[in-house]
Design a protein around this motif. Structure first.
Motif, mmCIF file in Angstrom:
data_model
loop_
_atom_site.group_PDB
_atom_site.id
_atom_site.type_symbol
_atom_site.label_atom_id
_atom_site.label_comp_id
_atom_site.label_asym_id
_atom_site.label_seq_id
_atom_site.Cartn_x
_atom_site.Cartn_y
_atom_site.Cartn_z
ATOM 1 N N THR A 95 0.851 -1.192 0.000
ATOM 2 C CA THR A 95 0.000 0.000 0.000
ATOM 3 C C THR A 95 0.884 1.238 0.000
ATOM 4 N N THR A 135 -5.032 -3.341 3.458
ATOM 5 C CA THR A 135 -5.475 -1.983 3.142
ATOM 6 C C THR A 135 -4.810 -0.987 4.085
ATOM 7 N N SER A 188 -5.573 3.162 5.329
ATOM 8 C CA SER A 188 -6.495 4.300 5.247
ATOM 9 C C SER A 188 -5.974 5.453 6.088
ATOM 10 N N THR A 204 -11.437 -4.259 0.655
ATOM 11 C CA THR A 204 -11.323 -2.817 0.444
ATOM 12 C C THR A 204 -11.666 -2.093 1.739
ATOM 13 N N VAL A 250 -14.875 -1.600 5.979
ATOM 14 C CA VAL A 250 -14.109 -2.677 5.344
ATOM 15 C C VAL A 250 -15.090 -3.657 4.720
#
Length: 483
Positions: free
Chosen positions: A84, A131, A133, A215, A226
């Protein structure tokens, strides 16, 4: 004098008053006798002067031309795929995890000003296809991903640093070979937070379901949604993370399990989920409403796809590009949230899957790399989508072909591309920058006209109308310069 306001100015020539007025963005010169009218449009600046009996009007027109090119941005400390990349509030880029023949727990930072890569503290768990964020408080939340479980003396071990492995079938069952022994990648449910102020990772609450290939979407209320992913099979579950408490809560389940799908937060606050697969790739799309915690089916895609990209446009629509069905696609579609309909837009110049799509500061979309017709040919080509014309145009190609990479739009508008699959199944550590530069073209037009003893001066940045006197001889000169 403030030239942005209407004003009146008076002068006296031959004991006659000549009124110069700027009203409703026009300048009108009223001579003793009016023979002709000439209109001049200035992009930035118009200057009209009169010395004795000659008026000279100079018009400066400018146009901005955007140029782009790819430039090497140095090598990361580790080559990696399935990682990521997050743009932090300080403008730096945080890259985490992934794999390169070994699952990685390390992290590093890219400084766009110095154009350097430096290592930061490692995560508590190695992970790939996880992921990351960026939260409103500036921290980065990392969730789930694949880790490796190998059975030794009947006990599982997670010591990835000493486990070297080779991917046998990355695209399907993700089996790996460790020390000559067949092992499986396993999803994990752990989550951790990165603090850019300290550079330290701290564990936070674990998800209720282990998942990878899922995601994560930051909602307007600050929570993180999520969706889906894999744990042995594709998941139909969704969860919500509350940064204020560090606790996960189950959200209502999707209508379809999904893996390798894409989600995007729409301007109306809902989350659009597109494509993915469970047994086969799916056309279906769903909308999540955070205010009611409900999922509703929306209109299906024209083409089922996985490994595609989706990006939100300034007009509120969502653009979906490429991906794979039976083969890589060059087909693009537009989703309109007001009608909940998908419509075709023009096709990309290249079919591609596992590529990136980035919204640029000028409103266009940059698509880079990806796999071509099969998972052996990687692309270095890039193209731009213009939402105003709905047309694709090719732009400069990357220096290296890559797929499964990341692309991050920096605060200065440039795009940083990192890692991915390279040529000959390699894992490149190389990174590159898509540089956006603006050049100004300046055109200067000069006009002269003989008048009757007029002495006036006007400065404006709008349209100018000049009423000419007895002599209408006009001379124009044009000069072009690049700034």
């Amino acid at each position: 004098m403030n030239i942005n306001r209407p004003y009146f100015r008076f002068g006296f020539v031959n004991k006659r008053a000549i009124t110069l007025s700027l009203l409703l963005q026009f300048v009108i010169l009223v001579p003793t006798k009016q023979d002709s009218i000439t209109a001049i449009t200035a992009a930035l600046l118009t200057v009209a002067t009169a010395v004795s009996s000659t008026i000279t009007s100079t018009t400066i027109k400018t146009a901005t031309v955007q140029e782009s090119k790819w430039s090497n941005a140095g090598n990361m400390n580790n080559e990696r795929i399935d990682h990521t990349a997050s743009v932090l509030m300080n403008g730096k880029v945080l890259v985490t995890g992934g794999c390169n023949g070994s699952l990685l727990n390390d992290a590093e930072l890219y400084d766009p000003v110095a154009r350097t890569w430096t290592a930061t503290h490692s995560m508590n768990y190695a992970r790939s296809l996880h992921t990351a964020s960026l939260l409103p408080n500036g921290k980065v939340l990392v969730t789930g991903g694949f880790n490796i479980t190998s059975i030794m003396n009947g006990a599982p071990t997670w010591d990835i640093s000493r486990e070297r492995f080779t991917m046998l079938d990355k695209m399907s069952n993700r089996k790996v070979l460790v020390d000559g022994e067949d092992n499986g990648l396993s999803s994990i449910n752990s989550a951790e937070l990165y603090d850019p102020l300290t550079g330290i990772w701290a564990t936070t609450g674990s998800m209720n379901f282990a998942r990878a290939g899922h995601t994560a979407s930051l909602l307007p209320n600050g929570k993180v949604l999520v969706v889906g992913g894999a744990f042995v099979v594709s998941l139909q579950t969704a969860e919500l993370y509350d940064p204020s408490t560090g606790i996960w809560a189950n959200a209502s389940s999707l209508n379809h399990p999904r893996l390798c799908h894409k989600t995007i937060l729409l301007k109306n606050g809902k989350v659009l989920v597109t494509g993915g697969y469970f047994d086969v790739s799916v056309h279906t799309c769903e909308l999540y409403d955070p205010s009611t915690d409900t999922w509703n089916n929306t209109v299906m895609l024209h083409y089922a796809r996985i490994y595609h990209s989706v990006v939100g446009l300034p007009n509120g629509k969502a653009l979906i590009t490429g991906g794979q069905a039976l083969e890589s696609l060059n087909i693009s579609e537009l989703y309109d949230p007001t009608t909940e309909m998908w419509t075709y837009t023009s096709h990309m110049n290249n079919a591609r899957a596992w590529h990136t799509a980035s919204l640029l500061t000028d409103g266009k979309v940059l698509v880079t790399g990806g796999f071509s017709d099969n998972f052996y040919i990687k692309l270095n080509s890039s193209e731009l989508y213009d939402p105003l014309t709905e047309m694709w145009t090719t732009t400069d190609s990357m220096n290296n072909a890559r797929a499964g990479h990341t692309a991050s739009v920096l605060t200065n508008g440039n795009v940083l591309v990192t890692g991915g699959y390279g040529e000959d199944q390699s894992y490149p550590a190389s990174t590159e920058l898509y540089l956006l530069s603006t050049k100004t073209l300046t055109t200067i037009d000069q006009m002269e006209n003989v008048e009757n003893d007029r002495k006036e001066s006007v400065l404006t940045n709008e349209k100018v109308s000049v009423n000419r006197g007895h002599n209408n001889a006009i001379s124009n000169t044009s000069n072009e310069s690049r700034v």
